[in-house]
Design an enzyme around this catalytic site. Sequence first.
Site, PDB file in Angstrom:
ATOM      1  N   GLY A  97     -23.217   7.875  19.035  1.00 37.38           N
ATOM      2  CA  GLY A  97     -24.753   8.558  18.351  1.00 37.38           C
ATOM      3  C   GLY A  97     -25.828   8.182  18.543  1.00 37.38           C
ATOM      4  O   GLY A  97     -25.772   6.688  19.432  1.00 37.38           O
ATOM      5  N   GLY A 101     -26.311   6.589  11.389  1.00 38.93           N
ATOM      6  CA  GLY A 101     -25.555   5.688  10.847  1.00 38.93           C
ATOM      7  C   GLY A 101     -24.204   4.757  11.603  1.00 38.93           C
ATOM      8  O   GLY A 101     -23.354   4.720  10.835  1.00 38.93           O
ATOM      9  N   ARG A 106     -32.388  -8.406  15.908  1.00 40.83           N
ATOM     10  CA  ARG A 106     -34.015  -7.926  15.179  1.00 40.83           C
ATOM     11  C   ARG A 106     -33.821  -8.578  14.021  1.00 40.83           C
ATOM     12  O   ARG A 106     -35.037  -8.282  12.953  1.00 40.83           O
ATOM     13  CB  ARG A 106     -33.819  -6.345  14.923  1.00 40.83           C
ATOM     14  CG  ARG A 106     -33.897  -5.433  16.582  1.00 40.83           C
ATOM     15  CD  ARG A 106     -33.879  -4.696  16.509  1.00 40.83           C
ATOM     16  NE  ARG A 106     -32.204  -4.373  16.612  1.00 40.83           N
ATOM     17  CZ  ARG A 106     -31.448  -3.273  16.128  1.00 40.83           C
ATOM     18  NH1 ARG A 106     -32.179  -2.000  16.223  1.00 40.83           N
ATOM     19  NH2 ARG A 106     -30.014  -3.012  16.879  1.00 40.83           N
ATOM     20  N   GLU A 150     -23.758  -3.000  18.261  1.00 43.16           N
ATOM     21  CA  GLU A 150     -24.492  -2.847  19.358  1.00 43.16           C
ATOM     22  C   GLU A 150     -23.434  -2.618  20.833  1.00 43.16           C
ATOM     23  O   GLU A 150     -23.928  -3.466  21.522  1.00 43.16           O
ATOM     24  CB  GLU A 150     -25.010  -3.546  19.224  1.00 43.16           C
ATOM     25  CG  GLU A 150     -25.851  -3.541  18.108  1.00 43.16           C
ATOM     26  CD  GLU A 150     -27.584  -1.852  18.080  1.00 43.16           C
ATOM     27  OE1 GLU A 150     -27.175  -1.209  19.109  1.00 43.16           O
ATOM     28  OE2 GLU A 150     -27.866  -1.849  16.857  1.00 43.16           O
ATOM     29  N   CYS A 164     -38.614  17.409  12.854  1.00 45.79           N
ATOM     30  CA  CYS A 164     -38.541  19.164  12.724  1.00 45.79           C
ATOM     31  C   CYS A 164     -36.978  18.667  11.608  1.00 45.79           C
ATOM     32  O   CYS A 164     -36.796  20.095  10.790  1.00 45.79           O
ATOM     33  CB  CYS A 164     -38.257  19.667  13.636  1.00 45.79           C
ATOM     34  SG  CYS A 164     -36.157  19.683  14.636  1.00 45.79           S
ATOM     35  N   THR A 166     -34.085   0.212  30.572  1.00 47.19           N
ATOM     36  CA  THR A 166     -33.104  -0.014  29.811  1.00 47.19           C
ATOM     37  C   THR A 166     -32.839  -0.291  29.336  1.00 47.19           C
ATOM     38  O   THR A 166     -32.567   0.434  27.263  1.00 47.19           O
ATOM     39  CB  THR A 166     -31.013   0.209  30.398  1.00 47.19           C
ATOM     40  OG1 THR A 166     -31.760   1.057  32.134  1.00 47.19           O
ATOM     41  CG2 THR A 166     -30.764   1.006  30.075  1.00 47.19           C
ATOM     42  N   ILE A 220     -35.495  -3.144  23.430  1.00 47.98           N
ATOM     43  CA  ILE A 220     -34.330  -3.964  21.425  1.00 47.98           C
ATOM     44  C   ILE A 220     -35.464  -3.574  20.561  1.00 47.98           C
ATOM     45  O   ILE A 220     -36.505  -4.245  21.258  1.00 47.98           O
ATOM     46  CB  ILE A 220     -33.649  -5.323  21.308  1.00 47.98           C
ATOM     47  CG1 ILE A 220     -32.552  -5.059  22.649  1.00 47.98           C
ATOM     48  CG2 ILE A 220     -33.672  -5.175  20.004  1.00 47.98           C
ATOM     49  CD1 ILE A 220     -32.287  -6.967  22.079  1.00 47.98           C
TER      50      ILE A 220
END
Length: 230
Positions: free
Chosen positions: A29, A34, A63, A107, A166, A182, A185
């Site tokens: 996704g 999530g 991160r 990831e 939206c 590409t 992170i």
Amino acid sequence: MATIKSAISLSSSSDRPGRISGEVHVIVGPMFAGKTTALLRRIKSEVNNGRKVAMIKSSKDTRYAIDSIVTHDGMKFPCWALPELLSFKQRFGDDAYEKLDVIGIDEAQFFEDLYDFCCKAADRDGKTVIVAGLDGDYLRRSFGSVLDVIPLADSITKLTARCELCGKRAFFTLRKTKETQTELIGGAAVYMPVCRQHYVNGQVVLEAARRILESHKVRSDSYLEATSVV
């Protein structure tokens, strides 16, 4: 006739009780859909069922924590941070690896050896491998090897986020910054989930993104000024 007998013999021997059988499950996704949360829920369920698990993430992703997988809302689980997956068995230890039932990979788009690892872990070693990662980059192109493992998968879960502009279902990830590589992170300061309409209307989205970023910056600056005054 000999070939048929050999095939029957091979089939019978491979179907004996106790034969090791692995699985591959893929969760994909856009960002903020999530995926990591779904992965951790599945892993915790496996732990509750008495299965031995290990989690892996790319060492590129620092991160939130170096030795933990952390969701955007703060869920955490200890993990191995590795540059490539095929080194996991050696680093984890042969004996410990043999006792593993489930391997979670977060990831997954950052691992070039994802396909080979899933093949070996599931087909040869009998592990259940749960893969979570982006199916596309900010240009809506295949990202890493995640889509390559779809033919290996026992199940595929496609998650969606909420369009930041939206509120509709978001299938895509929009990059807010000017960088074009590409692999970049980042979190909410760099990316936002968007619906098809707002992805296609790129200039409108980018302008809206700039306003959102500026709004965040203004609020942050105001907070810092108020804090310094106090």
